[in-house]
Scaffold this active site. Structure first.
Site, PDB file in Angstrom:
ATOM      1  N   CYS A  88       0.831  -1.215   0.000  1.00  0.00           N
ATOM      2  CA  CYS A  88       0.000   0.000   0.000  1.00  0.00           C
ATOM      3  C   CYS A  88       0.868   1.269   0.000  1.00  0.00           C
ATOM      4  O   CYS A  88       1.441   1.600  -1.020  1.00  0.00           O
ATOM      5  CB  CYS A  88      -0.983  -0.047   1.165  1.00  0.00           C
ATOM      6  SG  CYS A  88      -2.298   1.170   0.988  1.00  0.00           S
ATOM      7  N   HIS A 221      -3.642  -5.323   1.258  1.00  0.00           N
ATOM      8  CA  HIS A 221      -2.980  -5.523   2.557  1.00  0.00           C
ATOM      9  C   HIS A 221      -3.005  -7.001   2.933  1.00  0.00           C
ATOM     10  O   HIS A 221      -3.938  -7.448   3.599  1.00  0.00           O
ATOM     11  CB  HIS A 221      -3.717  -4.733   3.642  1.00  0.00           C
ATOM     12  CG  HIS A 221      -3.391  -3.287   3.654  1.00  0.00           C
ATOM     13  ND1 HIS A 221      -2.375  -2.761   4.417  1.00  0.00           N
ATOM     14  CD2 HIS A 221      -3.953  -2.252   3.007  1.00  0.00           C
ATOM     15  CE1 HIS A 221      -2.325  -1.449   4.239  1.00  0.00           C
ATOM     16  NE2 HIS A 221      -3.270  -1.106   3.383  1.00  0.00           N
ATOM     17  N   GLU A 223      -1.303  -8.490   5.150  1.00  0.00           N
ATOM     18  CA  GLU A 223      -1.187  -8.665   6.610  1.00  0.00           C
ATOM     19  C   GLU A 223      -2.533  -8.522   7.306  1.00  0.00           C
ATOM     20  O   GLU A 223      -2.690  -8.959   8.449  1.00  0.00           O
ATOM     21  CB  GLU A 223      -0.157  -7.665   7.185  1.00  0.00           C
ATOM     22  CG  GLU A 223      -0.659  -6.262   7.450  1.00  0.00           C
ATOM     23  CD  GLU A 223      -0.828  -5.409   6.189  1.00  0.00           C
ATOM     24  OE1 GLU A 223      -0.652  -5.939   5.078  1.00  0.00           O
ATOM     25  OE2 GLU A 223      -1.158  -4.223   6.332  1.00  0.00           O
TER      26      GLU A 223
END
Lengths: 280, 199
Positions: A88, A221, A223
């Site tokens: 990002c 994302h 994660e």
């Protein structure tokens, strides 16, 4: 054990989640501040620039961070084949620093422009569908993804539209298979319209690599999708079914989510490299 | 002829301050950068066959007496009607500027729709957006050294050259001295000039 630096630039806000996701796949991850001396950066086998708002996105997302000496060092390390993953805001930094696509060393050849969708402007936070295209980055970041598999992952950005004003660059990205991750409809077909095409990126790109494949600018994302508990209940595919089946089953909820695939691929490649180094 | 609104922060503009700090590091010795100011430019374009004075009165009221365009707690503005803006746009004393616009589209349709809902304005065809960076610089010869500073702080080319605009997403134009408003209008209304890759 392979060591990964998670680069903490003032304004990033995903460094802890990213570290946990890397540790979950067996990597040794350390948060490293942007102003560490030059010698520190050579100690690592890989680098992750996490999401957030480096320097508050002043001037333009990633513009100030791209000029940091730390990014210079990481660029130099990437030239020796070490992987660099920008997530990002980290992707915005890599693009503004000219690391991706990197056809001409150091030259900025793209932008991550404000999202563009009919009757929608600005920041967008939602889950999207991705598919992997064959290319040099696949063995680094998508090795464990089956051909044609559709992967859900969250995005959260206002400036996520990969764009180049140079038609030659666009053609080369396409020809060389550098648009590793692309937005698709849940069926796996091209997205055609919002929300499956969330930002109007060229080639429907969600992630673009350099020519060697070791540097990836990735807007979603992973994660935030590394554990099953992070997957929304209402998702309509196998991941959603798995999530619904895990309601109330704590052990299952702590299992892997779809985003972990990216970190697993990175870990597998790093560990293989390490084993090869130990043998030679 | 269009009406123009220029809006800038009256509180500290941290983006401009960061541009100043970063810009100073990029310049060669002998060059100085003393100040950077950032302004948002809104251009109000009449519908075909209409003139700006058909909506300027209502627009001026909306600018001055609502918080639709300007937050008076933190921003200051200059509203220039078609008649009062003159033929040319002059930079602030001692400054020169870099005007930048989105490469693909300058029209802000959603702003226009919201404006029409709150402040109906017959005759207004489009609102276009741009950003201007005013720079106060000095070269070794005592002049502004605008061509050199543009190369270092203008369009982004690599890690060491360019800062204020990314030419893949934005087109830019230098405002050195009085610039005809007609040229500014064309820059905002016409398609962006084709990109030229650095040699």
């Amino acid at each position: 054990m392979a060591r990964v630096a998670v680069v903490q630039i003032p304004g990033v806000n995903c460094e802890y989640e990213t570290t946990r996701a890397l540790e979950a796949v067996g990597l040794e991850a350390r948060i490293v501040r942007w102003n560490e001396p030059a010698s520190v950066w050579t100690e690592f086998d890989a680098y992750v620039l996490p999401g957030g708002f480096a320097f508050q996105d002043r001037i333009r997302a990633g513009a100030i961070a791209a000029k940091l000496p730390a990014v210079d060092r990481i660029a130099a390390e990437s030239e020796s084949g070490k992987p660099v993953l920008g997530i990002c805001n980290g992707a915005q930094v890599l693009v503004e620093a000219g690391l991706v696509p990197g056809f001409h060393r150091g030259r900025v050849e793209m932008a991550l422009a404000p999202n563009k969708a009919p009757r929608r402007a600005g920041y967008l936070c939602r889950w999207v569908w991705l598919r992997v295209s064959p290319g040099p980055g696949a063995s680094w970041y998508a090795a464990s993804i089956r051909p044609g598999e559709v992967i859900p992952m969250p995005i959260a950005h206002g400036e996520g539209r990969f764009l180049t004003a140079d038609p030659e660059v666009r053609d080369r990205i396409q020809k060389d298979g550098l648009a590793l991750f692309r937005y698709v409809a849940p069926s796996g077909r091209p997205p055609e319209h919002y929300p499956y095409d969330p930002n109007g990126a060229m080639l429907e790109a969600a992630g673009i690599t350099n020519q060697a494949g070791n540097v990836l600018a990735f807007m979603p994302h992973p994660e935030r999708a590394s554990w099953l508990r992070q997957v929304p209940l209402e998702l309509r595919n196998a991941w959603g079914e798995r999530r619904r089946a895990a309601v109330g089953r704590r052990h299952d909820l702590e299992g892997a989510g779809p985003g972990r695939i990216v970190f697993e691929s990175l870990a597998a490649r790093l560990l293989a490299r390490e084993a090869q180094g130990a043998r030679s | 002829m269009s009406a123009i609104l220029l809006v800038r922060l009256k509180i500290t503009d941290l983006a401009a301050w960061t541009a100043l700090e970063t810009g100073r590091k990029l310049l060669d010795p002998g060059h100085a950068l003393t100040r950077i100011v950032r302004e948002q430019l809104l251009l109000f374009e009449p519908e075909t066959g209409q003139k700006a004075d058909s909506f300027e009165g209502v627009l001026g009221e909306a600018v001055r007496h609502s918080n639709f365009f300007v937050n008076p707690n933190k921003e200051t503005f200059r509203f220039l009607g078609a008649a009062e803006r003159g033929e040319t746009w002059s930079p602030p004393e001692g400054a020169w500027g870099i005007l930048s616009r989105a490469r693909d589209e300058t029209r802000d349709e959603s702003l226009l729709q919201s404006l029409r809902r709150e402040h109906p304005m017959p005759g207004l065809g489009a609102i276009r957006r741009a950003r201007v960076w005013w720079l106060w610089s000095k070269g070794p010869d005592g002049d502004a050294a605008a061509p050199y500073v543009t190369g270092v702080l203008g369009e982004l080319r690599d890690q060491k050259h360019g800062l204020l605009t990314n030419p893949h997403a934005e087109a830019s134009m230098i405002l050195a001295g009085a610039t005809p408003w007609s040229r500014v209008e064309r820059f905002l209304i016409d398609p962006a000039p084709a990109f030229r890759a650095a040699a």
